[in-house]
Design a protein around this motif. Structure first.
Motif, PDB file in Angstrom:
ATOM      1  N   ALA A 278       8.969  -9.493  23.447  1.00  9.01           N
ATOM      2  CA  ALA A 278       9.476  -9.076  22.144  1.00  9.01           C
ATOM      3  C   ALA A 278       8.320  -8.864  21.164  1.00  9.01           C
ATOM      4  CB  ALA A 278      10.445 -10.129  21.599  1.00  9.01           C
ATOM      5  N   SER A 279       7.317  -9.715  21.261  1.00  6.82           N
ATOM      6  CA  SER A 279       6.145  -9.558  20.392  1.00  6.82           C
ATOM      7  C   SER A 279       5.390  -8.273  20.715  1.00  6.82           C
ATOM      8  CB  SER A 279       5.218 -10.766  20.536  1.00  6.82           C
ATOM      9  OG  SER A 279       5.857 -11.949  20.086  1.00  6.82           O
ATOM     10  N   LEU A 280       5.323  -7.922  21.994  1.00  7.22           N
ATOM     11  CA  LEU A 280       4.691  -6.659  22.378  1.00  7.22           C
ATOM     12  C   LEU A 280       5.477  -5.474  21.830  1.00  7.22           C
ATOM     13  CD1 LEU A 280       3.642  -7.148  26.121  1.00  7.22           C
ATOM     14  CD2 LEU A 280       2.111  -6.725  24.182  1.00  7.22           C
ATOM     15  N   ALA A 281       6.811  -5.540  21.952  1.00  2.75           N
ATOM     16  CA  ALA A 281       7.645  -4.452  21.441  1.00  2.75           C
ATOM     17  C   ALA A 281       7.449  -4.283  19.941  1.00  2.75           C
ATOM     18  CB  ALA A 281       9.114  -4.718  21.766  1.00  2.75           C
ATOM     19  N   HIS A 282       7.342  -5.394  19.226  1.00  5.52           N
ATOM     20  CA  HIS A 282       7.106  -5.331  17.778  1.00  5.52           C
ATOM     21  C   HIS A 282       5.713  -4.786  17.488  1.00  5.52           C
ATOM     22  CE1 HIS A 282       7.246  -6.431  13.559  1.00  5.52           C
ATOM     23  NE2 HIS A 282       6.110  -7.099  13.718  1.00  5.52           N
ATOM     24  N   HIS A 283       4.739  -5.249  18.249  1.00  2.00           N
ATOM     25  CA  HIS A 283       3.349  -4.827  18.034  1.00  2.00           C
ATOM     26  C   HIS A 283       3.195  -3.315  18.210  1.00  2.00           C
ATOM     27  CE1 HIS A 283      -1.059  -5.200  18.136  1.00  2.00           C
ATOM     28  NE2 HIS A 283      -1.042  -4.392  19.181  1.00  2.00           N
ATOM     29  N   PHE A 284       3.858  -2.774  19.231  1.00  2.00           N
ATOM     30  CA  PHE A 284       3.725  -1.349  19.550  1.00  2.00           C
ATOM     31  C   PHE A 284       4.855  -0.494  18.970  1.00  2.00           C
ATOM     32  CE2 PHE A 284       1.058  -3.085  23.040  1.00  2.00           C
ATOM     33  CZ  PHE A 284      -0.080  -2.327  22.818  1.00  2.00           C
ATOM     34  N   ALA A 285       5.585  -1.030  17.998  1.00  2.00           N
ATOM     35  CA  ALA A 285       6.670  -0.261  17.381  1.00  2.00           C
ATOM     36  C   ALA A 285       6.158   1.086  16.894  1.00  2.00           C
ATOM     37  CB  ALA A 285       7.273  -1.052  16.216  1.00  2.00           C
TER      38      ALA A 285
ATOM     39  N   VAL B 285       4.663   7.223   4.640  1.00  3.34           N
ATOM     40  CA  VAL B 285       3.575   7.515   3.701  1.00  3.34           C
ATOM     41  C   VAL B 285       3.055   8.942   3.853  1.00  3.34           C
ATOM     42  CG1 VAL B 285       2.856   5.115   3.521  1.00  3.34           C
ATOM     43  CG2 VAL B 285       1.856   6.578   5.299  1.00  3.34           C
ATOM     44  N   ASP B 286       3.359   9.580   4.982  1.00  7.78           N
ATOM     45  CA  ASP B 286       2.885  10.936   5.234  1.00  7.78           C
ATOM     46  C   ASP B 286       3.922  12.006   4.887  1.00  7.78           C
ATOM     47  OD1 ASP B 286       0.452   9.964   6.191  1.00  7.78           O
ATOM     48  OD2 ASP B 286       1.282   9.671   8.200  1.00  7.78           O
ATOM     49  N   ILE B 287       5.093  11.588   4.427  1.00 10.51           N
ATOM     50  CA  ILE B 287       6.151  12.538   4.091  1.00 10.51           C
ATOM     51  C   ILE B 287       6.045  12.940   2.621  1.00 10.51           C
ATOM     52  CG2 ILE B 287       8.658  12.844   3.896  1.00 10.51           C
ATOM     53  CD1 ILE B 287       8.959  10.988   6.302  1.00 10.51           C
TER      54      ILE B 287
ATOM     55  N   MET C 149       9.397  12.161  24.395  1.00 10.96           N
ATOM     56  CA  MET C 149       9.649  10.782  24.779  1.00 10.96           C
ATOM     57  C   MET C 149       8.408   9.918  24.496  1.00 10.96           C
ATOM     58  SD  MET C 149      12.721  10.591  25.984  1.00 10.96           S
ATOM     59  CE  MET C 149      12.707   9.084  26.961  1.00 10.96           C
ATOM     60  N   ARG C 150       8.657   8.727  24.010  1.00 13.27           N
ATOM     61  CA  ARG C 150       7.545   7.795  23.822  1.00 13.27           C
ATOM     62  C   ARG C 150       7.018   7.343  25.179  1.00 13.27           C
ATOM     63  NH1 ARG C 150       9.430   3.419  19.214  1.00 13.27           N
ATOM     64  NH2 ARG C 150      10.032   4.927  17.616  1.00 13.27           N
ATOM     65  N   PRO C 151       5.719   7.091  25.265  1.00 10.26           N
ATOM     66  CA  PRO C 151       5.193   6.486  26.497  1.00 10.26           C
ATOM     67  C   PRO C 151       5.726   5.068  26.654  1.00 10.26           C
ATOM     68  CG  PRO C 151       3.506   6.546  24.795  1.00 10.26           C
ATOM     69  CD  PRO C 151       4.682   7.321  24.259  1.00 10.26           C
TER      70      PRO C 151
ATOM     71  N   SER D 290      -5.501   4.093  19.248  1.00 11.15           N
ATOM     72  CA  SER D 290      -5.615   5.203  20.200  1.00 11.15           C
ATOM     73  C   SER D 290      -4.283   5.868  20.524  1.00 11.15           C
ATOM     74  CB  SER D 290      -6.240   4.703  21.510  1.00 11.15           C
ATOM     75  OG  SER D 290      -5.366   3.806  22.182  1.00 11.15           O
ATOM     76  N   LEU D 291      -3.181   5.267  20.108  1.00 12.89           N
ATOM     77  CA  LEU D 291      -1.856   5.785  20.460  1.00 12.89           C
ATOM     78  C   LEU D 291      -1.229   6.531  19.284  1.00 12.89           C
ATOM     79  CD1 LEU D 291      -0.572   2.598  22.304  1.00 12.89           C
ATOM     80  CD2 LEU D 291      -1.171   4.778  23.393  1.00 12.89           C
ATOM     81  N   PRO D 292      -0.710   7.722  19.512  1.00  7.01           N
ATOM     82  CA  PRO D 292      -0.072   8.459  18.417  1.00  7.01           C
ATOM     83  C   PRO D 292       1.228   7.808  17.982  1.00  7.01           C
ATOM     84  CG  PRO D 292       0.248   9.611  20.502  1.00  7.01           C
ATOM     85  CD  PRO D 292      -0.702   8.487  20.784  1.00  7.01           C
ATOM     86  N   VAL D 293       1.519   7.928  16.704  1.00  8.10           N
ATOM     87  CA  VAL D 293       2.765   7.395  16.148  1.00  8.10           C
ATOM     88  C   VAL D 293       3.894   8.391  16.406  1.00  8.10           C
ATOM     89  CG1 VAL D 293       3.943   6.719  14.014  1.00  8.10           C
ATOM     90  CG2 VAL D 293       1.568   6.048  14.408  1.00  8.10           C
ATOM     91  N   ASP D 294       5.064   7.871  16.743  1.00  6.78           N
ATOM     92  CA  ASP D 294       6.229   8.712  17.004  1.00  6.78           C
ATOM     93  C   ASP D 294       6.878   9.152  15.687  1.00  6.78           C
ATOM     94  OD1 ASP D 294       8.401   9.966  18.175  1.00  6.78           O
ATOM     95  OD2 ASP D 294       9.495   8.101  18.526  1.00  6.78           O
TER      96      ASP D 294
END
Length: 243
Positions: free
Chosen positions: A24-31, A230-232, A1-3, A221-225
């Motif tokens: 909404a801007s926060l949700a986009h920022h931390f997508a 680009v990493d695939i 689960m995402r934090p 500092s936050l890991p990507v879900d």
């Protein structure tokens, strides 16, 4: 689960997922890193917020393992605009005396910290009030012809919020002071004397992001879900999903 980051507040929070809203801007920022969870309740003051806190932040059941639900990374607590409604005008039913407001904020913070000691709690003061805007956009009947909120009263509650943050050792965004640094803030930041314009929303978004960054919560500092595109490996795509 995402934090998760939870936004707990009144209508200024409830509306924040609208077009151009600060939530909404926060949700986009931390997508791809964090789920931004909206818990905004139009018209609520700290008395009502404290009363419903158990329902807003339910504890885990035994079937879920007990010990409280997974702690949010952060909770933004954004109340005071309704508490500061004047006690002798049309929105008197929303008014909370200043000292009770302070105690209620303390209690809300204590509730969150007792449930989730590691959660980053951020307080946000009520915004300033454009009294002319409130007269043109009253809530319900206003036979007195006087604004149900004043900037002076909002300032007293903002100061109290800053004091609570200091007493609790928490970060605070003094929105009341911050917005008034902008020339013509009355119409630039507030669409009806209280609720935010796109400019006002942008100020809140930027202030929240900076406060979270100072608390160690940022994109670096936050890991990507799940793996980024680009990493695939284009030759063996599924290999990237084995970890």
């Amino acid at each position: 689960m995402r934090p998760k980051i939870v936004l707990f507040g009144d209508s200024i929070t409830e509306e924040s997922f609208g077009d151009g809203g600060w939530g909404a801007s926060l949700a986009h920022h931390f997508a791809r890193t964090v789920d931004v969870v909206l818990r905004g309740y139009s018209g609520y003051n700290t008395r009502w917020a404290l009363h419903v806190a158990e329902r807003v932040f339910p504890a885990a059941t035994e079937a879920e393992g007990g010990g409280g639900r997974e702690a949010p990374l952060a909770v933004a607590v954004f109340f005071g605009a309704n508490d500061a409604s004047l006690s002798d005008r049309s929105s008197a039913f929303q008014h909370v005396p200043l000292e009770e407001y302070k105690q209620n904020l303390h209690s809300i913070v204590s509730f969150i910290k007792k449930r989730w000691p590691t959660t980053f709690v951020l307080l946000i003061t009520p915004p300033p009030i454009d009294e002319d805007g409130r007269l043109k956009h009253p809530y319900g009947d206003n036979p007195s012809g006087l604004p149900e909120r004043t900037n002076e009263a909002a300032g007293a509650y903002a100061k109290a919020c800053v004091e609570v943050a200091g007493e609790c050792g928490l970060p605070v965004i003094d929105l009341w002071s911050r917005m008034q640094q902008l020339p013509g803030w009355e119409k630039a930041c507030l669409r009806d004397g209280l609720h935010l314009t796109p400019v006002g929303n942008k100020i809140v978004f930027e202030e929240v992001v900076e406060s979270l960054r100072q608390g160690g919560l940022n994109l670096e500092s936050l890991p990507v879900d799940l793996p980024l595109l680009v990493d695939i490996d284009p030759h063996v795509p599924l290999k990237s999903f084995q970890h």
